[in-house]
Design an enzyme around this catalytic site. Structure first.
Site, mmCIF file in Angstrom:
data_model
loop_
_atom_site.group_PDB
_atom_site.id
_atom_site.type_symbol
_atom_site.label_atom_id
_atom_site.label_comp_id
_atom_site.label_asym_id
_atom_site.label_seq_id
_atom_site.Cartn_x
_atom_site.Cartn_y
_atom_site.Cartn_z
ATOM 1 N N ASP A 14 26.582 -42.096 -10.738
ATOM 2 C CA ASP A 14 27.727 -42.981 -10.634
ATOM 3 C C ASP A 14 27.751 -44.129 -11.390
ATOM 4 O O ASP A 14 26.947 -44.871 -11.377
ATOM 5 C CB ASP A 14 27.945 -43.380 -9.021
ATOM 6 C CG ASP A 14 28.305 -42.204 -8.095
ATOM 7 O OD1 ASP A 14 28.346 -41.206 -8.533
ATOM 8 O OD2 ASP A 14 28.029 -42.568 -6.829
ATOM 9 N N GLY A 42 26.448 -33.755 -3.194
ATOM 10 C CA GLY A 42 25.231 -33.030 -2.476
ATOM 11 C C GLY A 42 23.893 -33.895 -2.444
ATOM 12 O O GLY A 42 23.259 -34.039 -1.202
ATOM 13 N N ASN A 44 23.817 -37.057 -2.142
ATOM 14 C CA ASN A 44 24.219 -38.059 -1.058
ATOM 15 C C ASN A 44 23.772 -37.618 0.134
ATOM 16 O O ASN A 44 23.329 -38.216 0.991
ATOM 17 C CB ASN A 44 25.500 -38.656 -1.336
ATOM 18 C CG ASN A 44 26.114 -39.263 -2.394
ATOM 19 O OD1 ASN A 44 25.137 -39.870 -3.198
ATOM 20 N ND2 ASN A 44 27.269 -39.519 -2.849
ATOM 21 N N ALA A 219 38.504 -45.179 8.594
ATOM 22 C CA ALA A 219 38.568 -46.243 9.717
ATOM 23 C C ALA A 219 38.930 -45.843 10.962
ATOM 24 O O ALA A 219 38.866 -46.460 12.085
ATOM 25 C CB ALA A 219 39.389 -47.447 9.255
ATOM 26 N N ASP A 269 32.476 -51.195 0.205
ATOM 27 C CA ASP A 269 32.133 -49.974 -0.852
ATOM 28 C C ASP A 269 32.136 -48.686 -0.042
ATOM 29 O O ASP A 269 31.132 -48.433 0.918
ATOM 30 C CB ASP A 269 30.944 -50.197 -1.575
ATOM 31 C CG ASP A 269 30.746 -49.030 -2.490
ATOM 32 O OD1 ASP A 269 31.274 -47.963 -2.541
ATOM 33 O OD2 ASP A 269 29.548 -49.056 -3.289
ATOM 34 N N GLY A 274 31.301 -40.577 3.370
ATOM 35 C CA GLY A 274 31.959 -39.017 4.002
ATOM 36 C C GLY A 274 30.529 -38.395 3.868
ATOM 37 O O GLY A 274 30.265 -37.760 4.783
ATOM 38 N N ASP A 275 29.679 -38.671 2.736
ATOM 39 C CA ASP A 275 28.472 -37.920 2.632
ATOM 40 C C ASP A 275 27.533 -38.153 3.630
ATOM 41 O O ASP A 275 26.827 -37.469 4.225
ATOM 42 C CB ASP A 275 28.039 -38.214 1.019
ATOM 43 C CG ASP A 275 29.173 -37.432 0.032
ATOM 44 O OD1 ASP A 275 29.958 -36.461 0.320
ATOM 45 O OD2 ASP A 275 29.212 -38.080 -0.940
HETATM 46 O O1 RIB Z 1 31.467 -38.669 -2.406
HETATM 47 C C1 RIB Z 1 31.203 -39.578 -3.235
HETATM 48 C C2 RIB Z 1 30.479 -39.053 -4.497
HETATM 49 O O2 RIB Z 1 31.396 -38.446 -5.315
HETATM 50 C C3 RIB Z 1 30.176 -40.138 -5.558
HETATM 51 O O3 RIB Z 1 28.864 -40.470 -5.277
HETATM 52 C C4 RIB Z 1 30.333 -39.366 -6.898
HETATM 53 O O4 RIB Z 1 29.018 -38.908 -7.606
HETATM 54 C C5 RIB Z 1 31.105 -38.085 -6.332
HETATM 55 O O5 RIB Z 1 30.315 -36.885 -6.651
#
Ligand code: RIB
Length: 328
Positions: A14, A42, A44, A219, A269, A274-275
């Protein structure tokens, strides 16, 4: 022995530029900071699982560039099994990200090596996928590759959690056979063709074949709906995947659906929140929590992550999540 969670998906670097506000098309703004930090939906999700101390293996590709090396090292350091990750010619996936002061973001994903994750590579790792307790998928690798993974999982009875992000048309009916489908608000509207109330949206996704739905609403929280199996609600957690599509529900009669509210925090941030939710939700289900308890646990982990910077860098440990829950 505990079967690992296997994540098949993207690994990105990122490239995060912080700004007061996200610029409109044609506008130039001065940034307040910049950092390169490991990401990719993935990777994350895999790191979220590892932070909770649950065994996890990554299936994906990085490039032969400096980012590839750094991404692999970071995953390994977090405790993710990386022996199946291939290094391929060319650049790794990158994601230029604009991050506003209020924590909101906009992201461009450039697939690089993630675009080379093909069916031949998946077949090379078929035993790893067949041996998983659960497989986590997103949509940052080619669609036919995801469809192949779904096929393998259906044959082997491995439940799949499909995070349909970024929103892309789902080619391959098999993708609707997921045990869990976890769109955010924009993604849900994309797949439905319009904005729908959570109950109607969940019902429609269940009608299409998925066994459980989590509508991630930031949220606001998450709306969790699941077909109630005969043995009781908790058993859908590690549900066996049927080879045929489950019967379409024509009412919410055999479905339990409830909101799981989000925890109130000051976000700095939201990238990867979501991941983080998906990784934690998968672990909690594998550990036998019912889907609503699992979503509460996942929501706590995601809430902590948005108070810190970076996608993977922000993810808390199990002890931090448990302390957080104990104080709420
Ligand atoms: O969901 C967030 C991610 O989306 C970031 O880390 C970025 O790399 C994209 O894949």
């Amino acid at each position: 022995m505990t079967k690992p969670i296997v994540v098949v998906g993207s690994i990105n670097m990122d490239l995060v530029a912080r700004t007061r506000t996200i610029p409109r098309p044609g506008e130039t703004v001065t940034g307040t900071g910049f950092e390169t930090t490991p990401g990719g939906k993935g990777a994350n999700q895999a790191v979220a699982v590892a932070r909770l101390g649950y065994p996890v293996k990554m299936v994906g590709m990085v490039g032969e560039d400096v980012f590839g090396q750094a991404l692999l090292e970071n995953l390994a350091k977090a405790g993710v099994g990386v022996w199946a990750v291939d290094r391929v010619e060319g650049p790794s996936g990158v994601a230029p990200i604009l991050l506003a002061q209020d924590g909101e973001n906009s992201i461009v994903v450039v697939p690089g090596a993630n675009g080379k994750v093909d069916c031949a590579y998946i077949d090379k790792n078929i035993e790893l996928i067949r041996g998983a307790g659960m497989v986590l998928l997103q949509l940052e690798i080619p669609m036919e590759t995801n469809a192949r993974v779904m096929e393998i999982c259906a044959e082997a009875g491995v439940p799949v959690m499909l995070d349909p992000a970024p929103a892309t048309p789902l080619h391959g009916a098999a993708l609707w056979n997921a045990a869990w489908f976890t769109p955010n608000e924009t993604e849900a509207a994309f797949y439905l063709g319009r904005t729908m109330e959570p109950e109607a949206a969940a019902k429609e996704f269940l009608r299409r074949g998925v066994q459980g739905v989590v509508l991630k609403r930031g949220a606001e929280g998450a709306y969790v709906a699941s077909q109630v199996p005969k043995e009781g609600p908790g058993t859908n957690a590690q549900s066996q995947v049927s080879k045929s599509r489950p019967g379409a529900p024509d009412s919410m009669k055999n479905i339990r659906a409830e909101w799981v509210p989000a925890f109130k925090v000051e976000p700095v941030d939201t990238v990867g929140a979501g991941d983080c939710f998906n990784g934690a939700f998968a672990v909690a289900l594998m550990e036998g929590r019912d889907p609503w308890e699992a979503a509460r646990f996942a929501s706590a982990m995601a809430a902590i992550s948005v108070t810190r910077r970076g996608a993977q860098a922000s993810m808390p440990t199990r002890a931090e999540v448990e302390n957080f829950l104990a104080t709420r």
